[in-house]
Each structure stands twice: as C-alpha cells, then as structure tokens.
Design a protein around this motif. Structure first.
Motif, PDB file in Angstrom:
ATOM      1  N   TYR A 271       0.836  -1.200   0.000  1.00  0.00           N
ATOM      2  CA  TYR A 271       0.000   0.000   0.000  1.00  0.00           C
ATOM      3  C   TYR A 271       0.868   1.246   0.000  1.00  0.00           C
ATOM      4  O   TYR A 271       2.090   1.180   0.194  1.00  0.00           O
ATOM      5  CB  TYR A 271      -0.958   0.006   1.190  1.00  0.00           C
TER       6      TYR A 271
ATOM      7  N   ASP B 197       1.001   4.798   2.039  1.00  0.00           N
ATOM      8  CA  ASP B 197       0.366   5.387   3.214  1.00  0.00           C
ATOM      9  C   ASP B 197       0.006   6.855   2.962  1.00  0.00           C
ATOM     10  O   ASP B 197       0.279   7.415   1.894  1.00  0.00           O
ATOM     11  CB  ASP B 197       1.209   5.193   4.463  1.00  0.00           C
TER      12      ASP B 197
ATOM     13  N   ASN C 144       5.050  -2.675   2.385  1.00  0.00           N
ATOM     14  CA  ASN C 144       4.449  -4.022   2.437  1.00  0.00           C
ATOM     15  C   ASN C 144       4.353  -4.783   1.126  1.00  0.00           C
ATOM     16  O   ASN C 144       3.643  -5.776   1.059  1.00  0.00           O
ATOM     17  CB  ASN C 144       3.030  -3.956   3.026  1.00  0.00           C
TER      18      ASN C 144
ATOM     19  N   ALA D 276       1.793  -8.109   2.270  1.00  0.00           N
ATOM     20  CA  ALA D 276       0.351  -8.097   2.516  1.00  0.00           C
ATOM     21  C   ALA D 276      -0.385  -7.478   1.331  1.00  0.00           C
ATOM     22  O   ALA D 276       0.190  -6.699   0.569  1.00  0.00           O
ATOM     23  CB  ALA D 276       0.029  -7.335   3.797  1.00  0.00           C
TER      24      ALA D 276
ATOM     25  N   HIS E 253      -3.918  -5.269   0.477  1.00  0.00           N
ATOM     26  CA  HIS E 253      -4.926  -4.427   1.126  1.00  0.00           C
ATOM     27  C   HIS E 253      -5.919  -3.951   0.074  1.00  0.00           C
ATOM     28  O   HIS E 253      -5.534  -3.377  -0.943  1.00  0.00           O
ATOM     29  CB  HIS E 253      -4.264  -3.228   1.803  1.00  0.00           C
TER      30      HIS E 253
ATOM     31  N   TRP F  33      -9.549  -1.862  -0.841  1.00  0.00           N
ATOM     32  CA  TRP F  33     -10.589  -0.927  -0.435  1.00  0.00           C
ATOM     33  C   TRP F  33     -11.977  -1.565  -0.497  1.00  0.00           C
ATOM     34  O   TRP F  33     -12.254  -2.387  -1.362  1.00  0.00           O
ATOM     35  CB  TRP F  33     -10.607   0.288  -1.351  1.00  0.00           C
TER      36      TRP F  33
ATOM     37  N   ARG G  37     -11.338  -1.412   4.911  1.00  0.00           N
ATOM     38  CA  ARG G  37     -10.542  -2.193   3.968  1.00  0.00           C
ATOM     39  C   ARG G  37     -10.535  -3.641   4.428  1.00  0.00           C
ATOM     40  O   ARG G  37     -10.865  -3.955   5.566  1.00  0.00           O
ATOM     41  CB  ARG G  37      -9.109  -1.671   3.876  1.00  0.00           C
ATOM     42  N   ARG G  38     -10.126  -4.529   3.532  1.00  0.00           N
ATOM     43  CA  ARG G  38      -9.862  -5.932   3.876  1.00  0.00           C
ATOM     44  C   ARG G  38      -8.398  -6.208   3.563  1.00  0.00           C
ATOM     45  O   ARG G  38      -7.888  -5.808   2.512  1.00  0.00           O
ATOM     46  CB  ARG G  38     -10.759  -6.877   3.089  1.00  0.00           C
ATOM     47  N   SER G  39      -7.728  -6.911   4.484  1.00  0.00           N
ATOM     48  CA  SER G  39      -6.286  -7.130   4.361  1.00  0.00           C
ATOM     49  C   SER G  39      -5.922  -8.591   4.596  1.00  0.00           C
ATOM     50  O   SER G  39      -6.494  -9.255   5.460  1.00  0.00           O
ATOM     51  CB  SER G  39      -5.528  -6.257   5.375  1.00  0.00           C
TER      52      SER G  39
ATOM     53  N   THR H  93      -9.401   2.619   7.585  1.00  0.00           N
ATOM     54  CA  THR H  93      -8.176   3.224   7.068  1.00  0.00           C
ATOM     55  C   THR H  93      -8.472   4.615   6.522  1.00  0.00           C
ATOM     56  O   THR H  93      -9.534   4.848   5.943  1.00  0.00           O
ATOM     57  CB  THR H  93      -7.585   2.363   5.933  1.00  0.00           C
TER      58      THR H  93
ATOM     59  N   HIS I 297      -4.889   6.898   1.933  1.00  0.00           N
ATOM     60  CA  HIS I 297      -4.045   5.736   1.642  1.00  0.00           C
ATOM     61  C   HIS I 297      -4.313   5.228   0.225  1.00  0.00           C
ATOM     62  O   HIS I 297      -5.414   5.370  -0.306  1.00  0.00           O
ATOM     63  CB  HIS I 297      -4.327   4.601   2.630  1.00  0.00           C
TER      64      HIS I 297
ATOM     65  N   LEU J 246      -4.633   1.858  -1.856  1.00  0.00           N
ATOM     66  CA  LEU J 246      -4.839   0.417  -1.715  1.00  0.00           C
ATOM     67  C   LEU J 246      -5.267  -0.180  -3.050  1.00  0.00           C
ATOM     68  O   LEU J 246      -5.641   0.526  -3.978  1.00  0.00           O
ATOM     69  CB  LEU J 246      -5.921   0.121  -0.674  1.00  0.00           C
TER      70      LEU J 246
END
Length: 235
Positions: free
Chosen positions: A174, A176, A183, A187, A189, A191, A207-209, A222, A226, A228
């Motif tokens: 992502y 920030d 990341n 990971a 991420h 929206w 969000r889902r991560s 979040t 950001h 994503l």
C-alpha cells in the motif's frame, strides 16, 4: 412429409443463426463477459482494452485481478502532492514503477477507487466482502482460499494456501497517507466502498487485508488518503 421436414430443417437453421448472432453480439458488447466455463471467464475494459480474469463465487461475479485502470490526470507521483490531496482521488503504481503495476495493479486513494471500476461494475462494498468470505467459510480461514499460490507475488507461503476460490489475491502492499510505499509482497490491502462512521465518515473507510503469514482476512478502517488495491464486482 418431405415439405414438413424441409420446414423443420429451415426453422432449425434460422434458430442456429439467431443464437450465433446473439453470441457474437454479446462478445463485442462493452460490458460482456466471455465465459470459458461456468465459473471462469474474461472481461475486457473498453476504456483501455485491459483484459481481466473474472470468476463467479456464489452469486457474485468478481474481478480475479487487481484493477489497473489509469484514471486520466489523477496519477500522483510526488509525495507532497499525495499527502496534501484532500480529495482522495489520486492513484499511483507501487514506487511509481509501471512494471510493478503491471503485476500488482494500481494503488488508489479511496475516491479514486470508487470511480475506477468500469461501467456495469463497482468497487466491492464491505457487505459484499463479507458475502465473499462467508461463501468460503469465515474470516479466519478464507485468506488461504483467496491468496495466490506460491511466492511470485508473496514473500512467503504455506501448504494451506490453495486459492481454491480463484480470487488470486496478491501482496500488493500500500501507499500510506504520507506517500510512502509499504508491504509489497508482505500483505494485500483492498478498499471497500463503505465509509467508517464511528468517528468521522469524511476521513476513513473499511478495507480488507491479507498477509502472507496467516490465513485470516482482516477488516480494518483506514484513512481515505491511503493507496490500496481495488477489486470490482458486477452490478
């Protein structure tokens, strides 16, 4: 009897031609999906001719790739411009690198993510993510069924990762709110289009991560600045 058979043959021929004509028309329609079987197909975005894999999970038809649409005049490469963009409508490639973007897709600020899906599709809502996860069990086990197998786009993996859903989640990282990139391969991420209303809906959304380290999929609020990844679902 001969005339009857000729009429029947003619009707069958006309029916076949009509069916083929409808299929050809459907294949060139902007919003069409070309299905390879009952769960897998492709969709070509008429705006940029980008072709995406699509899947059917339960009653949902979803992109099986991260969205890559470059919203005109909204790319933000400069850190200062990114962190001062209170319209939340910018996007960028990870590290502003097109080659990374070709693999992992684009990182969108929240307003941009809502606008980026093609006509006939929309950014997944929080409830639609819940529906997807429930079709795969629950939030504690769905991650392994969503993640791509192997380490091409993930820092690490394990035997429990199956991608049996076909969703093929990637570790896209992502950007920030200060414009830093974080990341990648660690990971992914994604929206949702659902705002977080506990404190101030103007600033945060859900969000889902997913991380390479475990099988859970997390639901977190979040800041909308950001950047994503985004997945589209059919209207």
């Amino acid at each position: 009897m001969k005339n009857f058979n000729l009429k029947l043959l003619l009707l069958l021929l006309i029916s076949t031609l009509i069916t083929l004509g409808c299929q050809i028309k459907d294949n060139i329609t902007d919003n069409s999906i070309v299905w390879t079987d009952d769960k897998n197909g492709t969709f070509t975005d008429p705006r940029d001719n980008q072709t995406y894999k699509v899947i059917k999970i339960g009653n949902q038809i979803l992109f099986a790739e991260n969205l890559k649409y470059q919203i005109p005049e909204k790319e933000i490469t400069d850190i200062t411009e990114w962190k001062n963009n209170n319209d939340y409508d910018g996007w960028s490639f990870y590290r502003n690198n097109l080659d990374i973007g070709k693999s992992y897709g684009i990182l969108y600020q929240w307003e941009a993510a809502k606008l980026a899906c093609p006509n006939g599709w929309h950014l997944m809502t929080d409830n639609e993510w819940s529906e997807l996860i429930n079709n795969l069990g629950d939030e504690y086990m769905a991650g392994n069924k969503l993640k791509e197998i192997g380490t091409e786009h993930w820092y690490g993996t394990n035997a429990e990762v199956t991608n049996e859903s076909g969703f093929t989640a990637l570790g896209g990282g992502y950007r920030d709110s200060d414009g830093d990139f974080i990341n990648l391969s660690i990971a992914g991420h994604f929206w949702t289009s659902t705002t977080y209303t506990m404190y101030n809906e103007n600033y945060e959304a859900y969000r889902r991560s997913l991380a390479y380290t475990d099988q859970a999929i997390l639901r977190i609020q979040t800041g909308k600045r950001h950047g994503l990844s985004a997945r589209c679902v059919k209207d």
